[in-house]
Every structure is written in C-alpha cells, then in structure tokens.
Write a protein that holds these residues in place. Structure first.
Motif: not given
Length: 76
Positions: A9, A19, A23, A33
């Motif tokens: 992160f 994110k 993904q 996730m």
C-alpha cells in the motif's frame, strides 16, 4: 509469523496507483484486495500477479513480522 502487506500500500501511494487500478491490471478481485488490506492469507499466485503488474519482487510488497514472544532458531 505474521505477514503484512503494508509495503504494497505504501508502494501504491508512492507510484500514485489506486487500488482499483491494481486490481484491474493484476486481475485480482475486490475481496483479495480486502484480504491484503487486513493482512490476511492470500495465495502465492496472487502475489505473483501483483508483482507482475507492478514489476516488483514479493519482498517489495510484503514483509514477515515476527510475533512477540516467539523464539526463533537464531535465538535458541
């Protein structure tokens, strides 16, 4: 042994990647996730997909944090 994905992160922030972008690029689900965000177990092929998408190595996105009070082989 506890695996943490904090490095993942931080890497996303450093690279200005959302994110959802990761993904999609890595081909992982929202639930994976979420598992990563909670430092839960994920399959090694998932780690591979993420590393391929980010052009990095597993050590760049995860780290082992020894559990408090547990002896290691080196300390015996």
């Amino acid at each position: 042994m506890a695996i943490t994905y904090r490095k993942l992160f931080h890497l996303l922030i450093d690279r200005n990647i959302k994110k959802g972008e990761l993904q999609e690029k890595a081909g992982v689900t929202a639930s994976i996730m979420a598992r990563l965000a909670k430092d839960e177990t994920v399959k090694s092929d998932t780690i591979g997909k993420i590393c391929d998408a980010l052009s990095c190595q597993p050590g760049d996105i995860m780290e082992n944090v020894p559990e408090a009070g547990k002896e290691t082989i080196a300390s015996q």
